[in-house]
Design an enzyme around this catalytic site. Structure first.
Site, PDB file in Angstrom:
ATOM      1  N   LYS A 194      -9.571  -3.574  -9.254  1.00 19.98           N
ATOM      2  CA  LYS A 194      -9.258  -2.490  -8.318  1.00 19.98           C
ATOM      3  C   LYS A 194     -10.554  -1.820  -7.908  1.00 19.98           C
ATOM      4  CE  LYS A 194      -6.791   1.857  -7.819  1.00 19.98           C
ATOM      5  NZ  LYS A 194      -5.696   2.703  -8.306  1.00 19.98           N
ATOM      6  N   LYS A 247      -7.018  -5.522  -5.499  1.00 19.03           N
ATOM      7  CA  LYS A 247      -6.710  -4.415  -4.590  1.00 19.03           C
ATOM      8  C   LYS A 247      -7.989  -3.801  -4.086  1.00 19.03           C
ATOM      9  CE  LYS A 247      -4.722   0.151  -4.826  1.00 19.03           C
ATOM     10  NZ  LYS A 247      -4.357   1.218  -5.690  1.00 19.03           N
TER      11      LYS A 247
HETATM   12  C1  PBG Z   1      -3.163   5.349  -8.349  1.00 23.12           C
HETATM   13  C2  PBG Z   1      -3.040   4.439  -7.192  1.00 23.12           C
HETATM   14  C3  PBG Z   1      -3.687   4.520  -5.943  1.00 23.12           C
HETATM   15  C4  PBG Z   1      -3.173   3.481  -5.176  1.00 23.12           C
HETATM   16  C5  PBG Z   1      -2.269   2.800  -5.964  1.00 23.12           C
HETATM   17  N1  PBG Z   1      -2.213   3.398  -7.205  1.00 23.12           N
HETATM   18  C6  PBG Z   1      -4.636   5.516  -5.418  1.00 23.12           C
HETATM   19  C7  PBG Z   1      -6.037   5.523  -5.879  1.00 23.12           C
HETATM   20  O1  PBG Z   1      -6.449   4.774  -6.757  1.00 23.12           O
HETATM   21  O2  PBG Z   1      -6.747   6.394  -5.368  1.00 23.12           O
HETATM   22  C8  PBG Z   1      -3.550   3.196  -3.745  1.00 23.12           C
HETATM   23  C9  PBG Z   1      -2.519   2.463  -2.957  1.00 23.12           C
HETATM   24  C10 PBG Z   1      -2.701   2.514  -1.482  1.00 23.12           C
HETATM   25  O3  PBG Z   1      -3.731   2.977  -0.943  1.00 23.12           O
HETATM   26  O4  PBG Z   1      -1.779   2.059  -0.805  1.00 23.12           O
HETATM   27  N2  PBG Z   1      -4.376   5.323  -9.011  1.00 23.12           N
END
Ligand code: PBG
Length: 324
Positions: A194, A247
């Site tokens: 991520k 992601k």
């Molecule tokens: C929680 C989380 C996030 C997303 C998914 N889980 C936000 C982040 O990490 O700031 C982002 C999903 C999206 O942008 O559609 N940590």
């Protein structure tokens, strides 16, 4: 004789193109993200994500029902709690927003597979994904809170938990905690690679989870790194992840491909909020063809190697596929 090879021969008709198509898009590969908020009868539009809403529990259940009827097998839930605090206690509350939504969904739409996002940023008043001390997000003290969150979600009936916090060792902590509670059959979908991506902007508006200071670069990955993604995935698998996620998706097609080739587990990719909003905005202006760009982007993510795609377009893409 020139040319000997004529690849165009296989492109001449739709039926032939279909026959030689390498990547199939199917609604059964989609996971639909749903934002759940307090209240009743609430369908609160998310400004930066036209067509997406914060839904109260019974509305979320209706949404899940509709998704399933279109052939989308799964949702992933994000909670917007009634209040936030320093630790994010709303994340593991017995009557927490996500816990309530899971119960409602499993009761009303038993055929729907319900995944819960395990993170604290939607529940903390500072908007970071863990415990804070002197401006720093603490790793190890956060693990117990994440494990507690995963247990409460699984107890509420979640079919799978998906940690998205990027703390080191969280998959092991969650696996151990679930097993100790006898929840040995609950799989973990780890947000393994991520990135600290600017494409999450609209999500943070939706969930009110923008960090109140600093950013997430000290725990989410640097978008410049690819080898590091392989390390993150390997670690999460060692720790007991059942499936792994990359992601965001379109900015990381190379990562999806590398992960797909190196590991023998199902790979998910998250077409995140910013990807959704960019396509929506350009389509709204008539700059791109909405339907075609949705299908092309999802096909590209599948072609790169993703088995599953988390996408806010899930329902719409499923309808488009149905219409042929
Ligand atoms: C929680 C989380 C996030 C997303 C998914 N889980 C936000 C982040 O990490 O700031 C982002 C999903 C999206 O942008 O559609 N940590």
């Amino acid at each position: 004789m020139f040319p000997v090879e004529r690849p165009r021969r296989l492109r001449r008709s739709e039926v032939l193109r279909r026959m030689v198509r390498e990547t199939e898009l199917s609604a059964s590969d989609f996971i639909y993200p749903v934002f759940v908020c307090p209240g009743r009868g609430v369908r609160d539009p998310i400004q930066a994500m036209p067509g997406c809403f914060r839904l109260s529990v019974e509305e979320a259940a209706a949404e899940g029902e509709e998704a399933l009827s279109l052939g989308v097998p799964a949702v992933i839930l994000f909670g917007i709690p009634p209040h936030k605090d320093a630790e994010g206690s709303g994340a593991w509350a017995e009557d927490g927003i996500v816990q309530e939504a899971v119960r409602a969904l499993k009761r009303q739409v038993p055929g729907l597979f319900v995944i819960t996002d395990v993170c604290l940023c939607e529940y903390t008043d500072h908007g970071h994904c863990g415990k804070i001390d002197k401006g720093e997000v603490l790793n190890d003290p956060t693990l117990a809170l994440l494990a507690r969150t995963a247990i409460s979600q699984a107890r509420a009936g979640a079919d799978m938990v998906a940690p998205s916090d990027m703390m080191d060792g969280r998959v092991a902590a969650i696996r151990r905690a679930l097993d100790e509670q006898g929840l040995t059959q609950t799989p973990i979908l780890s947000y393994a690679a991520k990135y600290a991506s600017a494409f999450y902007g609209p999500f943070r508006e939706a969930a009110g989870s923008t960090p109140q200071f600093g950013d997430r670069k000290a725990y989410q990955m640097d978008p410049a790194n690819a080898r590091e993604a392989m390390r993150e995935v390997a670690l999460d698998l060692q720790e007991g992840a059942d499936l792994i996620m990359v992601k965001p998706a379109l900015p990381c097609l190379d990562i999806i491909r590398r992960v797909r080739e190196a590991f023998q587990v199902p790979v998910a990719a998250y077409q995140v909020s910013g990807e959704y909003s960019m396509i929506s905005a350009a389509a709204e202006r008539g700059w791109v063809d909405r339907k075609l760009v949705i299908l092309e982007s999802l096909t590209a993510i599948r072609r790169a190697g993703a088995d599953l795609v988390l996408t806010y377009f899930a329902k719409e893409a499923a309808s488009l596929l149905k219409a042929g």
